[in-house]
Design an enzyme around this catalytic site. Sequence first.
Site, short mmCIF file in Angstrom:
data_model
loop_
_atom_site.label_atom_id
_atom_site.label_comp_id
_atom_site.label_asym_id
_atom_site.label_seq_id
_atom_site.Cartn_x
_atom_site.Cartn_y
_atom_site.Cartn_z
N SER A 60 12.91 12.07 29.11
CA SER A 60 12.66 12.82 30.34
C SER A 60 11.47 12.31 31.15
CB SER A 60 12.45 14.30 30.03
OG SER A 60 13.69 14.93 29.76
N LYS A 63 12.12 11.73 34.80
CA LYS A 63 12.00 12.72 35.88
C LYS A 63 10.81 12.45 36.80
CE LYS A 63 14.43 16.45 33.45
NZ LYS A 63 14.60 16.03 32.05
N SER A 115 11.03 20.61 32.33
CA SER A 115 11.85 19.42 32.12
C SER A 115 13.34 19.75 32.23
CB SER A 115 11.55 18.78 30.76
OG SER A 115 11.97 17.44 30.73
N LYS A 222 4.11 13.66 32.30
CA LYS A 222 5.49 14.09 31.99
C LYS A 222 5.80 13.78 30.54
CE LYS A 222 9.38 15.94 32.82
NZ LYS A 222 9.37 16.36 31.39
#
Length: 415
Positions: A60, A63, A115, A222
Amino acid sequence: MVRKIHLAALLIPLLATIAAVPAQAAGTPSVSAKAAIVIDGVTGQVLYAKNVHDRLPQASTTKMMAGIVALERGSLADEIQVSKRAAETEGSSMYLEAGERLTFEQLLYGMMLNSGNDATEAVAEYISGDADHFVGLMNQKAQALGLKDTRYVTPHGLPAKEHYSSAYDLAQIARYALSNPAFAEIAATKAFPLPGNKRAPHRMLVNHNKLLRYFPGAWGGKTGYTIVAGKCFVGSAKRDGRYVIEALLSAPDCWADAEKLLNYGLDSFTSEPVAAAGQAMADAKVAGGARGSVKAVLAQAVALSVPKGGKKPEVSPSIRLSPSLKAPVKAGQPVGTYELRQGDRLLASTPLVAAADVPVGGLELGDLGAVFGWFLKGGALSVALFSAFRWRGMRRRGRRKRGKGLLGASNAIHR
């Protein structure tokens, strides 16, 4: 709430060409991550490197790119109706329901904090109509940033063949994205409330970045995890005038690694000033402008990260100016890059921006209208004057003719 800010792509030039050779400091940490990096957040100077160009699953952390690509195209206040496809996206979720309406801003928070794969799918549909076209925009952005070890197949990071990145590229993506104030504000938010729905009557988005709650100076980042990718993390911190970014891929002891590397980047180096923000470095030529050039100034202060107790390296500054700068130019617009090199190695790069506006050269539309009006008035006046003089001349010629006629008659009488 955050305001939509269009980033002028300040960090695009040479993002991915800074040599991944760290400025070694004492006490270099050992980490569990398969690949890891620490860079200076301002200049991109590499401070720690381990397998930084290995292409690995990124989970993720994908993202980050999805978020900045969307933010640069969307409007935060826009209302989006969640599709059935988006609501049913597997994996991590912000618990969307098909048919519910949320703002683009709320969905961005769902992407970056929770997320949410469902939020990412909804955002992709809002920006491009479907996820495939949105992924195309992500890959275009990676290419524009000069990233050589990044490729996207999905917008959210669910496992897919040929979906990968590197520690080096992820750090550069973070450097670019976090330079956008709206993105940085979202990524550094600890928690964000949302209206509830049938799936989640009380919805509070909580940032998966644990460092925000206990690490001094922790800033935006992130997280990411899949069985294939393992634990991944991109983080940043600002402390005592220093700003560093880290990226970890496949890190079994992720949070311990993250703390070690941030502390190393913050505490084992000092910042040696090179040039001040706003300092004029060159004159950039402007084609078609009211002026032929504009001062190229540093967008931010430039400093080298030097190991504590070490000597400032001998560096050579160089300037790269845009070869095709055309008017109009706006103050703050990127016009080039200021670089610091050690031999053939690029250590750091910082954007150069225009110090002032340069309008298009010649007459603008408003001026043309005024000039045209002046000519009309002047033309009318000229016609009037010409007519007056012509009439006067005709009268004089008429008098002369009449005078000659009378004189002839008189002569005839006296003959």
